[in-house]
Design an enzyme around this catalytic site. Sequence first.
Site, mmCIF file in Angstrom:
data_model
loop_
_atom_site.group_PDB
_atom_site.id
_atom_site.type_symbol
_atom_site.label_atom_id
_atom_site.label_comp_id
_atom_site.label_asym_id
_atom_site.label_seq_id
_atom_site.Cartn_x
_atom_site.Cartn_y
_atom_site.Cartn_z
ATOM 1 N N CYS A 115 35.513 36.628 42.067
ATOM 2 C CA CYS A 115 35.729 38.075 42.133
ATOM 3 C C CYS A 115 36.145 38.635 40.783
ATOM 4 O O CYS A 115 35.705 39.720 40.394
ATOM 5 C CB CYS A 115 36.772 38.397 43.195
ATOM 6 S SG CYS A 115 36.180 38.036 44.870
ATOM 7 N N CYS A 127 39.935 36.033 43.190
ATOM 8 C CA CYS A 127 39.615 34.657 42.820
ATOM 9 C C CYS A 127 38.754 34.676 41.557
ATOM 10 O O CYS A 127 38.368 35.739 41.058
ATOM 11 C CB CYS A 127 38.899 33.948 43.966
ATOM 12 S SG CYS A 127 37.199 34.519 44.238
ATOM 13 N N GLU A 158 36.648 42.022 47.036
ATOM 14 C CA GLU A 158 36.601 42.442 45.636
ATOM 15 C C GLU A 158 35.203 42.295 45.038
ATOM 16 O O GLU A 158 34.757 43.148 44.274
ATOM 17 C CB GLU A 158 37.593 41.628 44.784
ATOM 18 C CG GLU A 158 39.015 41.667 45.281
ATOM 19 C CD GLU A 158 39.361 40.529 46.236
ATOM 20 O OE1 GLU A 158 40.544 40.178 46.309
ATOM 21 O OE2 GLU A 158 38.442 40.001 46.909
ATOM 22 N N HIS A 208 33.570 38.234 49.500
ATOM 23 C CA HIS A 208 34.963 38.665 49.337
ATOM 24 C C HIS A 208 34.988 40.165 49.096
ATOM 25 O O HIS A 208 34.076 40.735 48.496
ATOM 26 C CB HIS A 208 35.602 37.953 48.151
ATOM 27 C CG HIS A 208 35.710 36.473 48.301
ATOM 28 N ND1 HIS A 208 36.369 35.689 47.389
ATOM 29 C CD2 HIS A 208 35.240 35.629 49.253
ATOM 30 C CE1 HIS A 208 36.319 34.428 47.766
ATOM 31 N NE2 HIS A 208 35.626 34.369 48.895
#
Length: 165
Positions: A93, A90, A62, A60
């Site tokens: 992250c 999420c 992030e 991801h």
Amino acid sequence: MIHTASDDDLVFLRHAFSVADQSRLAGDHPFGAILVDGQGEIVMTQGNGFSSEGHDMTAHAERLLASRASKAYSASALRDFTLYSSAEPCAMCAGAIYWAGIGRVVYGQSEAHLKAMTGNHPENPTLDLPCRLVFAAGQRDTVVIGPLLEEEAADLQRSFWETHS
């Protein structure tokens, strides 16, 4: 304490949206993040890495950005940095952001809104756990502002997931 967004926050958030769109145009999932230092300078940008990292479900934007930031800056410096993300980080992250020591997060689309849009897509089985809850379980404060410009952020996702099945 209630934190409010500044005009600069909206400008930087839209820059994260642009990174997400660039990620989509490069064939990846439409998520983007940027890191801004305490002086208001963009120091890092990161698109989603699902495809470019060999179908890594953990790549991801992030998380990748938090890992890079943790290597490049001290924890004391990162307390004054802000991570801007096209969508709410999420739980994974948020954990990476917390461990890196980034002091502030501003995001566009909420996890709950993203989940309602994408359903149980095999490439995005959204983990709807608000990042505020993850950060609240930690031992240091992380300021969170969002969702902001949620429909604008959702447009990035809508155009992708409707055609990507």
